[in-house]
Enzyme design. Structure first.
Site, PDB file in Angstrom:
ATOM      1  N   ALA A  12      -8.978 -13.300  -3.473  1.00  0.00           N
ATOM      2  CA  ALA A  12      -8.167 -13.343  -2.250  1.00  0.00           C
ATOM      3  C   ALA A  12      -7.093 -14.414  -2.326  1.00  0.00           C
ATOM      4  O   ALA A  12      -6.741 -15.022  -1.317  1.00  0.00           O
ATOM      5  CB  ALA A  12      -9.082 -13.584  -1.049  1.00  0.00           C
ATOM      6  N   ARG A  18       4.463  -7.448  -1.669  1.00  0.00           N
ATOM      7  CA  ARG A  18       4.962  -6.154  -1.211  1.00  0.00           C
ATOM      8  C   ARG A  18       4.894  -5.979   0.309  1.00  0.00           C
ATOM      9  O   ARG A  18       5.506  -5.078   0.868  1.00  0.00           O
ATOM     10  CB  ARG A  18       4.185  -5.023  -1.911  1.00  0.00           C
ATOM     11  CG  ARG A  18       4.513  -4.906  -3.396  1.00  0.00           C
ATOM     12  CD  ARG A  18       3.479  -4.125  -4.182  1.00  0.00           C
ATOM     13  NE  ARG A  18       2.311  -4.927  -4.517  1.00  0.00           N
ATOM     14  CZ  ARG A  18       1.324  -4.528  -5.318  1.00  0.00           C
ATOM     15  NH1 ARG A  18       1.358  -3.314  -5.863  1.00  0.00           N
ATOM     16  NH2 ARG A  18       0.287  -5.316  -5.564  1.00  0.00           N
ATOM     17  N   GLY A 142      -4.476   1.427 -11.093  1.00  0.00           N
ATOM     18  CA  GLY A 142      -4.857   1.515 -12.491  1.00  0.00           C
ATOM     19  C   GLY A 142      -5.657   2.792 -12.723  1.00  0.00           C
ATOM     20  O   GLY A 142      -6.404   3.234 -11.848  1.00  0.00           O
ATOM     21  N   ASN A 230      -1.432  -2.665  -0.210  1.00  0.00           N
ATOM     22  CA  ASN A 230      -0.334  -3.389  -0.843  1.00  0.00           C
ATOM     23  C   ASN A 230       0.903  -3.401   0.037  1.00  0.00           C
ATOM     24  O   ASN A 230       1.744  -4.278  -0.080  1.00  0.00           O
ATOM     25  CB  ASN A 230       0.003  -2.779  -2.197  1.00  0.00           C
ATOM     26  CG  ASN A 230      -1.144  -2.932  -3.180  1.00  0.00           C
ATOM     27  OD1 ASN A 230      -1.868  -3.925  -3.156  1.00  0.00           O
ATOM     28  ND2 ASN A 230      -1.334  -1.934  -4.027  1.00  0.00           N
ATOM     29  N   ALA A 383      -4.111  -6.248  52.282  1.00  0.00           N
ATOM     30  CA  ALA A 383      -2.972  -6.110  51.366  1.00  0.00           C
ATOM     31  C   ALA A 383      -2.064  -7.325  51.455  1.00  0.00           C
ATOM     32  O   ALA A 383      -1.806  -7.839  52.532  1.00  0.00           O
ATOM     33  CB  ALA A 383      -2.181  -4.858  51.710  1.00  0.00           C
ATOM     34  N   SER A 408      -3.845  -8.585  56.512  1.00  0.00           N
ATOM     35  CA  SER A 408      -2.815  -8.376  55.481  1.00  0.00           C
ATOM     36  C   SER A 408      -1.774  -9.478  55.490  1.00  0.00           C
ATOM     37  O   SER A 408      -1.507 -10.100  56.515  1.00  0.00           O
ATOM     38  CB  SER A 408      -2.110  -7.037  55.736  1.00  0.00           C
ATOM     39  OG  SER A 408      -3.031  -6.006  55.504  1.00  0.00           O
TER      40      SER A 408
HETATM   41  C1  UD1 Z   1      -5.490  -4.015  -8.773  1.00  0.00           C
HETATM   42  C2  UD1 Z   1      -5.937  -3.538 -10.167  1.00  0.00           C
HETATM   43  C3  UD1 Z   1      -5.720  -2.025 -10.252  1.00  0.00           C
HETATM   44  C4  UD1 Z   1      -6.440  -1.333  -9.129  1.00  0.00           C
HETATM   45  C5  UD1 Z   1      -6.041  -1.901  -7.774  1.00  0.00           C
HETATM   46  C6  UD1 Z   1      -6.929  -1.331  -6.694  1.00  0.00           C
HETATM   47  C7  UD1 Z   1      -5.512  -5.386 -11.720  1.00  0.00           C
HETATM   48  C8  UD1 Z   1      -4.600  -5.917 -12.775  1.00  0.00           C
HETATM   49  N1  UD1 Z   1      -5.160  -4.208 -11.180  1.00  0.00           N
HETATM   50  O1  UD1 Z   1      -4.096  -3.820  -8.698  1.00  0.00           O
HETATM   51  O2  UD1 Z   1      -6.196  -1.553 -11.489  1.00  0.00           O
HETATM   52  O3  UD1 Z   1      -6.189   0.054  -9.177  1.00  0.00           O
HETATM   53  O4  UD1 Z   1      -6.194  -3.323  -7.764  1.00  0.00           O
HETATM   54  O5  UD1 Z   1      -6.557  -1.749  -5.423  1.00  0.00           O
HETATM   55  O6  UD1 Z   1      -6.512  -6.017 -11.400  1.00  0.00           O
HETATM   56  N2  UD1 Z   1      -5.559 -11.814  -6.724  1.00  0.00           N
HETATM   57  C9  UD1 Z   1      -5.963 -13.113  -6.905  1.00  0.00           C
HETATM   58  N3  UD1 Z   1      -5.355 -13.866  -7.860  1.00  0.00           N
HETATM   59  C10 UD1 Z   1      -4.372 -13.391  -8.651  1.00  0.00           C
HETATM   60  C11 UD1 Z   1      -3.953 -12.055  -8.464  1.00  0.00           C
HETATM   61  C12 UD1 Z   1      -4.580 -11.295  -7.489  1.00  0.00           C
HETATM   62  O7  UD1 Z   1      -6.849 -13.596  -6.210  1.00  0.00           O
HETATM   63  O8  UD1 Z   1      -3.878 -14.141  -9.488  1.00  0.00           O
HETATM   64  C13 UD1 Z   1      -6.207 -10.997  -5.683  1.00  0.00           C
HETATM   65  C14 UD1 Z   1      -5.229 -10.507  -4.648  1.00  0.00           C
HETATM   66  O9  UD1 Z   1      -5.159 -11.439  -3.574  1.00  0.00           O
HETATM   67  C15 UD1 Z   1      -5.842  -9.185  -4.215  1.00  0.00           C
HETATM   68  C16 UD1 Z   1      -6.616  -8.718  -5.428  1.00  0.00           C
HETATM   69  O10 UD1 Z   1      -6.729  -9.835  -6.286  1.00  0.00           O
HETATM   70  O11 UD1 Z   1      -6.719  -9.346  -3.141  1.00  0.00           O
HETATM   71  C17 UD1 Z   1      -5.914  -7.573  -6.166  1.00  0.00           C
HETATM   72  O12 UD1 Z   1      -4.611  -7.993  -6.527  1.00  0.00           O
HETATM   73  P1  UD1 Z   1      -3.366  -7.030  -6.353  1.00  0.00           P
HETATM   74  O13 UD1 Z   1      -2.164  -7.782  -6.796  1.00  0.00           O
HETATM   75  O14 UD1 Z   1      -3.347  -6.416  -5.038  1.00  0.00           O
HETATM   76  O15 UD1 Z   1      -3.712  -5.936  -7.463  1.00  0.00           O
HETATM   77  P2  UD1 Z   1      -3.159  -4.444  -7.544  1.00  0.00           P
HETATM   78  O16 UD1 Z   1      -1.778  -4.472  -8.074  1.00  0.00           O
HETATM   79  O17 UD1 Z   1      -3.393  -3.734  -6.285  1.00  0.00           O
HETATM   80 CA    CA Z   2      -4.055  -4.333  -4.247  1.00  0.00          CA
END
Ligand code: UD1
Ligand code: CA
Length: 486
Positions: A12, A18, A142, A230, A383, A408
């Site tokens: 998190a 985005r 992915g 996202n 009222a 009232s």
């Molecule tokens: C990720 C997966 C993808 C999958 C998708 C599902 C990877 C590289 N890709 O992509 O295969 O289909 O989720 O929703 O894992 N986060 C961190 N630290 C970081 C980066 C991210 O804590 O350095 C956390 C973000 O806050 C988020 C979660 O990891 O809650 C996922 O990151 P996000 O950037 O949303 O990954 P996706 O591009 O959605």
């Molecule tokens: Ca995501």
């Protein structure tokens, strides 16, 4: 099953670029809670050894959401990708054998789905088990590349797909169960081979598979459970699904909901059998409704407790209030914090209340403001009655006894006590207490002046002369006069 060999890791730390928001992604709400709170709650019942939340952007706010659930946080600074995030979590993990890794932005996943994933992983003696989903539109996710019906060889991110892989419609939810002794060595081999120069957790899958370790993917029965957020559109979709699930649960419990897709109900709301919720209603916070209640179109109820047979007429606002059995409110009423209407009480249209206790079967039928006030049983507030509870510096109480009749358009200047069974004459400004059974009257005495109006008209006519008018209308008047004379 006990999970005291399991660590939960929730990722998190990301910003959520985005979303184009100043608020970190996992703090955005959907379905009445922040995204990360949904995820922590889904994991709570697993009773893992520890729950580690990796935080980064707005770390303190995220910690404040998850710590009440017994989670610990670790700081990932800078955020070098999902693989890096898991590496950072390592220091908070004790002697767990398995790690359940979840993204903080996929809030719809249910505890039972997680349980099933963990069971598959344990029974399959796998290094990793991925929760996957088969979807119509896999874009943005992915893709799962399988080397056999059961075994996975890799997860390929959208940006790195070959043309053939683009058509794969089995996606990675980013929820996995790992065997820890396979996870750390695999992560150590992951390289930042992507345009963001990040360490992708997804790349650990190919590493494991290449070593000949078992990697499984379990397809979620309901693909909606793995939806990630996202974009704002994703948030809206996830919110819509949460709301639908909540309404369906209430309908299953015997609540009628008209035009359900227009009704917004927060997760902790409860309602008794045969309660009817009309279109466009919002039931928010910790609101509880008894049996056989009706909440009509356009009303909003927040953090309030309603007994049985309560009726909220259209377009009313009820906040942090308590309404006992058989109470009616509205239409167009505004009940603010600390309103308590006892059994059978009635609040009518254009009434505002704040910190007001309305006694049993008392009536406040229309156009009234009651603030810091108590109204005894069976009293009737006319009222246009206003409690003047604020002198510009302090709030003062008004106490109205039982069986009182307030005429009232009365102004009750607090602090004030109106005794039991007393009357207040209509149009009064009451500044002193009225004794039990007494009459309070505070207004100018009426004086009638017979003939005054006719005299005034004559005087004005004489002073101003005959009325000016156009020739044409004069002609018309004289014609009609002659006709009338005939
Ligand atoms: C990720 C997966 C993808 C999958 C998708 C599902 C990877 C590289 N890709 O992509 O295969 O289909 O989720 O929703 O894992 N986060 C961190 N630290 C970081 C980066 C991210 O804590 O350095 C956390 C973000 O806050 C988020 C979660 O990891 O809650 C996922 O990151 P996000 O950037 O949303 O990954 P996706 O591009 O959605
Ligand atoms: Ca995501």
């Amino acid at each position: 099953m006990s999970n005291n060999d399991l660590a939960v890791i929730i990722l998190a730390a990301g910003k959520g670029t985005r979303l184009k928001s100043s608020l970190a992604k996992v703090l955005h709400p959907a379905g009445g809670r922040t995204l990360v709170e949904h995820v922590v709650r889904s994991c709570e019942a697993l009773k893992a050894r520890e729950t580690v939340v990796v935080v980064g952007h707005q770390a303190e706010q995220v910690a404040a959401v998850v710590e009440p659930f017994g989670a610990v946080t670790v700081l990932q600074q800078p955020q070098n990708g999902t693989g890096h995030a898991v590496q950072v979590a390592r220091r908070a993990i004790g002697r767990a054998k398995f790690a359940l890794v979840l993204p903080g932005d996929a809030p719809l996943v249910r505890t039972d789905t997680l349980r099933a994933l963990i069971t598959t992983h344990r029974n399959g003696h796998a290094a990793a088990t991925i929760l996957s989903a088969v979807v119509a539109d896999p874009s943005g996710y992915g893709r799962i590349v399988r080397k056999s019906e059961t075994a996975v060889s890799a997860i390929i991110e959208e940006s790195q797909l070959t043309d053939e892989q683009r058509d794969i419609n089995e996606i990675n939810s980013a929820i996995y169960c790992f065997t820890i002794e396979s996870l750390w060595p695999a992560l150590a081999q992951v390289k930042p081979n992507n345009k963001h120069r990040e360490l992708y957790l997804t790349d650990a899958i190919a590493v494991m598979s290449a070593k000949g370790e078992t990697v499984l993917a379990q397809v979620a029965a309901d693909s909606r459970e793995v939806l990630g957020c996202n974009t704002r559109a994703d948030l809206a979709e996830v919110d819509r699904i949460f709301r639908e699930w909540k309404r369906n649960a209430l309908m299953d419990a015997g609540v009628t909901i008209q035009f359900p897709e227009t009704v917004l109900i927060d997760p902790e709301v409860t309602a008794g059998e045969d309660t009817v919720i009309e279109a466009g209603v919002q039931l928010l916070g910790k609101t509880k409704l008894g049996a056989r209640c009706t909440v009509k179109t356009g009303s909003v109820v927040l953090d309030s407790a309603l007994g049985d047979d309560v009726k909220i007429e259209t377009h009313s606002w009820v906040m942090e209030s308590r309404l006992e059995n058989g109470v009616t409110v509205g239409p167009f009423a505004r009940l603010r914090t600390g309103t308590h209407v006892k059994a059978g009480g009635r609040i009518g249209n254009f009434v505002e209340t704040k910190k007001a206790v309305i006694g049993e079967n008392a009536k406040v039928p229309h156009l009234t403001y009651l603030g810091d006030a108590k109204v005894g049983a069976k009293s009737n507030i006319g009222a246009g009655t206003i409690t003047c509870n604020y002198d510009g510096f302090q709030k003062h109480p008004t106490t109205i006894g039982k069986g009182v009749f307030i005429g009232s358009d009365s102004v009750l200047v607090a602090p004030l006590r109106i005794g039991d069974h007393a009357y207040v004459a209509a149009g009064s400004t009451i500044t002193e207490n009225v004794p039990d059974d007494g009459l309070g009257i505070g207004r100018g005495r009426q004086v009638n002046k017979p003939g005054w109006a006719a005299r005034k008209r004559r005087e004005l006519a004489a002073a101003l002369g005959p009325k000016k008018s156009s020739r044409r209308s004069n002609r018309r008047k004289s014609r009609s006069k002659t006709r009338r004379r005939k």
